[in-house]
Design a protein around this motif. Structure first.
Motif, short mmCIF file in Angstrom:
data_model
loop_
_atom_site.label_atom_id
_atom_site.label_comp_id
_atom_site.label_asym_id
_atom_site.label_seq_id
_atom_site.Cartn_x
_atom_site.Cartn_y
_atom_site.Cartn_z
N ASP A 157 -40.47 68.60 -0.53
CA ASP A 157 -41.13 67.62 -1.51
C ASP A 157 -42.11 68.28 -2.63
O ASP A 157 -42.71 67.38 -3.36
N PHE A 158 -42.18 69.34 -2.67
CA PHE A 158 -42.86 70.27 -3.58
C PHE A 158 -42.25 69.70 -4.94
O PHE A 158 -40.96 70.16 -5.24
N ARG A 159 -42.60 69.01 -6.03
CA ARG A 159 -42.21 68.68 -7.23
C ARG A 159 -43.30 68.25 -8.18
O ARG A 159 -44.51 67.98 -7.52
N LEU A 160 -43.20 68.15 -9.24
CA LEU A 160 -43.98 67.71 -10.44
C LEU A 160 -43.32 66.46 -11.04
O LEU A 160 -42.23 66.68 -11.46
N VAL A 161 -43.83 65.26 -10.80
CA VAL A 161 -43.33 64.04 -11.42
C VAL A 161 -44.11 63.33 -12.40
O VAL A 161 -45.31 63.45 -12.40
N ASP A 162 -43.37 62.61 -13.32
CA ASP A 162 -44.17 62.08 -14.50
C ASP A 162 -44.70 60.67 -13.71
O ASP A 162 -44.07 60.09 -12.94
N ARG A 163 -45.66 60.26 -14.48
CA ARG A 163 -46.14 58.89 -13.97
C ARG A 163 -45.23 57.71 -13.98
O ARG A 163 -45.35 57.06 -12.99
N LYS A 164 -44.33 57.59 -14.95
CA LYS A 164 -43.56 56.53 -14.89
C LYS A 164 -42.23 56.70 -13.74
O LYS A 164 -42.06 55.67 -13.22
N VAL A 165 -42.22 57.89 -13.18
CA VAL A 165 -41.34 58.11 -12.21
C VAL A 165 -41.99 57.44 -10.89
O VAL A 165 -41.40 56.85 -9.93
N VAL A 166 -43.22 57.78 -10.74
CA VAL A 166 -44.19 57.47 -9.68
C VAL A 166 -44.17 55.95 -9.46
O VAL A 166 -44.26 55.24 -8.61
N ASP A 167 -44.40 55.24 -10.81
CA ASP A 167 -44.45 53.82 -10.78
C ASP A 167 -43.06 53.29 -10.33
O ASP A 167 -43.36 52.39 -9.46
N SER A 168 -42.07 53.84 -10.62
CA SER A 168 -40.68 53.20 -10.12
C SER A 168 -40.66 53.44 -8.61
O SER A 168 -40.15 52.52 -7.88
N MET A 169 -41.13 54.71 -8.13
CA MET A 169 -41.15 54.93 -6.80
C MET A 169 -41.99 53.88 -6.19
O MET A 169 -41.79 53.20 -5.00
N ASN A 170 -43.07 53.67 -6.60
CA ASN A 170 -44.17 52.80 -6.06
C ASN A 170 -43.50 51.32 -5.94
O ASN A 170 -43.89 50.25 -5.16
N ASN A 171 -42.72 50.91 -7.00
CA ASN A 171 -42.22 49.57 -6.97
C ASN A 171 -41.14 49.30 -5.96
O ASN A 171 -40.58 48.25 -5.96
N LEU A 172 -40.42 50.49 -5.39
CA LEU A 172 -39.47 50.22 -4.50
C LEU A 172 -39.80 49.36 -3.34
O LEU A 172 -40.84 49.80 -2.75
N PRO A 173 -39.24 48.26 -2.79
CA PRO A 173 -39.98 47.61 -1.82
C PRO A 173 -39.38 48.07 -0.50
O PRO A 173 -39.95 47.60 0.48
N GLU A 174 -39.01 49.04 -0.11
CA GLU A 174 -38.34 49.93 0.98
C GLU A 174 -39.86 50.19 1.82
O GLU A 174 -40.63 50.62 1.14
N HIS A 175 -39.72 50.01 3.05
CA HIS A 175 -40.91 50.34 3.71
C HIS A 175 -40.72 51.71 4.27
O HIS A 175 -41.78 52.53 4.62
#
Ligand code: UDP
Ligand code: MG
Length: 314
Positions: A157-175
């Motif tokens: 899980d060690f990684r650096l991600v851009d804000r917009k990628v995190v936004d996309s991740m947060n918008n995924l509806p999977e639980h």
């Protein structure tokens, strides 16, 4: 000024917490051109982890703490952290310092050059058992053979991600998010950053075999529907085999090759074989149905008990 956010999950890490804070903080303070925040997630540890984190948060307002009501697992902890980050570049890192925080400045450089997901790829993994290395390899090979997206080997899980990628991740509806796979699934400009994975600073791994198996099955089931299709193939094979047995029996009867009563064995073999195939198929299907059930219940992946230094204290 741009801001770097760190997401650090902790489960029974009282031996590590203080040192983890010190080392990451030092790296962040040396980054003169960036603001920073550190989000620690206490994943239901019942030792002194939360106490230590509370102490740190009291002294340092850039430290935020989320504490779960119980252990919900590493992936849930990271997911919760990602929901709270406010930075432009987000770094996910283990608490045990196996992934050196001193690499963050180099990763930031790659980010400034336009890469959006800079994932750590382990060149070496010191201090890990042969068993762990072998099972990890098996897992990544199986996952890649089965799934439709390419999930890079030897990454955690060690990684650096851009804000917009995190936004996309947060918008995924999977639980039940299997983050490692989802980062690849999301796409964006990815960069493999090779590094040497160190030994744990202190304490023991929080990933016993049981948790590893759960992670593996989550990964495979959420990234592939091939196992369920395998059920069909098994069915076809077993029907074919039963035809062969039938033809063999008929031929034996017509040409009086041997007495059919001898067929007791073949009958038993057939019955047990098909029962096995059916049970196996049912098991695979129930894995999927179980997940569908989980998702339709709409239960959250985790429950937050407490938040420190975080404003929206819902
Ligand atoms: N962790 C967690 N919840 C869990 C298990 C682990 O938050 O149920 C955290 C742990 O505190 C550490 C990270 O996840 O920061 C990775 O765990 P660990 O180092 O034990 O795994 P390994 O490196 O052995 O794969
Ligand atoms: Mg570790």
């Amino acid at each position: 000024m741009k801001k770097v956010s760190l997401v650090i999950p902790m489960y029974y890490e009282e031996k590590v917490a203080e040192e983890c804070y010190k080392r990451t903080k030092k790296v962040l303070e040396d980054l003169k051109d960036y603001e920073h925040e550190i989000i620690f997630i206490n994943d239901g540890s019942k030792d002194k982890t939360l106490e230590i984190l509370e102490g740190i948060a009291k002294k340092d307002e850039n430290v935020k703490v989320i504490s779960f009501s119980r252990n919900f697992g590493h992936q849930a902890a990271v997911t919760a952290g990602l929901k709270e980050v406010t930075g432009d570049a987000i770094v996910i890192i283990d608490a045990d310092l196996q992934d050196p925080p001193e690499l963050i400045p180099d990763m930031l450089k790659l980010w400034e050059e336009g890469n959006e997901v800079i994932y750590g790829k382990r060149k070496t993994r010191s201090g890990e058992s042969v068993f762990k290395l072998m099972t990890a390899k098996m897992f990544y090979n199986t996952l890649n053979a089965l799934s439709d997206v390419d999930i890079p080997k030897d990454t955690g899980d060690f990684r650096l991600v851009d804000r917009k990628v995190v936004d996309s991740m947060n918008n995924l509806p999977e639980h039940n998010k299997f983050l490692r796979g989802l980062w690849s699934w999301l796409g964006y400009k990815q960069y493999a950053f090779e590094y040497e994975r160190k030994e744990r600073f202190a304490g023991e791994t929080k990933y016993p075999l049981k948790k590893m198996l759960k992670l593996a099955s989550d990964g495979i089931i959420s990234f592939s529907s091939k196992p369920i299709k395998l059920v069909g193939l098994l069915g076809i094979i077993s029907i074919a085999i039963s035809f062969i047995i039938l033809i063999y029996a008929l031929v034996s009867y017509i040409f009086k090759l041997n007495q059919l009563s001898a067929g007791w064995t073949s009958l038993m073999v057939a019955i047990t074989f098909f029962a096995g195939v059916q049970l196996l198929s049912l098991w695979i299907m129930s894995e999927y149905i179980g997940r569908i059930y989980d998702e339709t219940k709409g239960r959250p992946q985790y429950i937050v008990d407490k938040k420190i230094n975080i404003e929206n204290n819902q």
